[in-house]
Design a protein around this motif. Structure first.
Motif, mmCIF file in Angstrom:
data_model
loop_
_atom_site.group_PDB
_atom_site.id
_atom_site.type_symbol
_atom_site.label_atom_id
_atom_site.label_comp_id
_atom_site.label_asym_id
_atom_site.label_seq_id
_atom_site.Cartn_x
_atom_site.Cartn_y
_atom_site.Cartn_z
ATOM 1 N N THR A 10 -34.972 -0.372 -6.793
ATOM 2 C CA THR A 10 -34.277 0.053 -5.485
ATOM 3 C C THR A 10 -36.014 1.225 -4.952
ATOM 4 O O THR A 10 -36.850 1.214 -4.886
ATOM 5 C CB THR A 10 -33.352 1.666 -5.662
ATOM 6 N N VAL A 130 -37.456 6.754 -10.901
ATOM 7 C CA VAL A 130 -39.340 7.160 -10.405
ATOM 8 C C VAL A 130 -38.976 8.396 -9.596
ATOM 9 O O VAL A 130 -39.652 8.938 -9.130
ATOM 10 C CB VAL A 130 -39.896 5.883 -10.079
ATOM 11 N N GLY A 131 -38.321 8.128 -8.822
ATOM 12 C CA GLY A 131 -37.517 8.639 -7.694
ATOM 13 C C GLY A 131 -37.349 10.333 -7.796
ATOM 14 O O GLY A 131 -36.863 10.732 -8.793
ATOM 15 N N SER A 239 -49.292 8.962 -4.168
ATOM 16 C CA SER A 239 -50.061 7.581 -5.208
ATOM 17 C C SER A 239 -48.984 6.810 -5.266
ATOM 18 O O SER A 239 -47.777 6.890 -5.174
ATOM 19 C CB SER A 239 -50.409 7.996 -6.074
#
Ligand code: NDP
Length: 329
Positions: A10, A130-131, A239
């Motif tokens: 996503t 990760v979001g 990053s």
């Protein structure tokens, strides 16, 4: 040859997604003999950018890339998915309160949890969030996927882990591969606790080798915790390549194992060390060669470690409280 695995991403045209797609398609995550189908989800306004990413993927002529799905429909993106990397999230905009940010993301991740529940390959699925706020987003997705084992969901603290290894290797003039038993505890946020108390370098205690408690507390720990902000200050952007690299490391190790070594993953807490059951909490874990992880047990937390642990645990509890009304029972 092998049957292709379906990898959903996503936010696939964002900064991190743009790095991830190419590395996965080239075989760096699942192996140089494993064909993959990339199933990319984007917001409607980013579908054009996603088309560009897909054209570039075509132009790489990756032998392992057997298909690319481009969609703004989570039900399609997660259809038959074996892996899901949930990268797209609502960024904090100016003047936005932390609570609003939590809620905006809770909405995205509850929709995605339901779509995973209904469409993903439940027997093989591995989900990495990760979001941000990653741990709490993982909690929301998992709770909205009642038919999927909550152990199949995780959040990323591997970048924090890798940052810690890099700092230690520089300090001790050794290779990152010489460092064992380092871990990140808790939340992927500034309260995370990078723990060197168990760390061993070529058979010797890292703490003894460093021999400087002040450096650990006043330099090492804050440097790892605040590395994201330091990258933004230097690059003018957050990053991305290092975050994508850590996501690849996380999924690869979760698939092929860690060879008896520790790594850090935010996983479903079974109550180990007093981290409240059900939170997605970063622990030292070992993954076996069949891809099954275990939280490392019987680590003695000294008083300082216990204090740091409690700070990050409380932050995760308060994030959970902030989205409680959106969690199904
Ligand atoms: P990035 O690709 O830079 O970041 C994506 C997410 O990863 C952010 O939540 C970011 O958190 C987080 N993150 C976690 N760890 C790190 C780290 N160490 N360093 C940097 N980021 C980290 O964001 P972009 O804005 O470039 O891309 C996001 C994409 O997602 C956009 O293309 C957007 O259209 C899409 N999107 C898709 C959604 C969907 O598919 N439903 C929903 C929302 C967005 P932080 O913000 O704290 O840096």
């Amino acid at each position: 040859g092998k049957k292709p695995l379906r990898v959903a991403i996503t936010g696939a045209s964002g900064q991190i997604g743009y790095q991830l797609c190419f590395r996965i398609a080239s075989g760096e995550m699942l192996g140089k003999d494993q064909p993959v189908i990339l199933q990319c989800l984007e917001l409607p306004q980013a579908l054009n950018a996603l088309k560009g990413v897909s054209m570039e993927l075509d132009d790489c002529a990756f032998p392992l890339l057997k298909g690319i799905v481009q969609t703004d429909d989570p039900n399609k993106a997660f259809e038959g998915a074996d892996y899901a990397l949930l990268v797209g999230a609502r960024p904090r905009s100016k003047g936005m309160e932390r609570g609003d940010l939590l809620k905006a993301n809770a909405e995205i991740f509850s929709v995605q949890g339901k779509a995973l529940n209904n469409h993903a390959n439940r027997d093989t699925l591995r989900v990495l969030v990760v979001g941000n706020p990653a741990n709490t987003n993982a909690l929301i997705a998992a709770r909205n996927a009642p038919n999927i084992d909550p152990k199949r969901f995780s959040a990323m603290t591997r970048l924090d882990h890798n940052r810690g290894l890099a700092q230690l290797a520089e300090k001790l003039k050794c290779s990152v591969t010489d460092i064992e038993k380092f871990a990140i505890w808790g939340n992927h946020s500034a309260t995370q606790y990078p723990d060197v108390t168990q760390t061993v370098v070529k058979g010797k205690s890292a703490k003894t080798l460093i021999n400087d408690e002040k450096w650990i507390k006043e330099n090492f720990i804050p440097t790892v915790q605040q590395r994201g902000a330091a990258i933004i200050a230097a690059r003018g952007l957050s990053s991305a390549a290092s975050a994508a690299s850590a996501a690849i490391d996380h999924m690869r190790d979760w698939t092929f194992g860690t060879n008896g070594q520790w790594t850090s993953m935010a996983v479903y807490s079974d109550g180990s060390y007093g981290a409240d059951k059900g939170l997605y909490f970063s622990f030292p874990v070992i993954v076996d060669k069949n891809g099954k992880y275990e939280i490392v047990q019987n680590i003695k937390l000294d008083q300082f470690s216990q204090e740091r642990f409690d700070v990050t645990r409380k932050e995760l509890l308060s994030e959970k409280d902030g989205v409680a009304s959106l969690l199904p029972n």
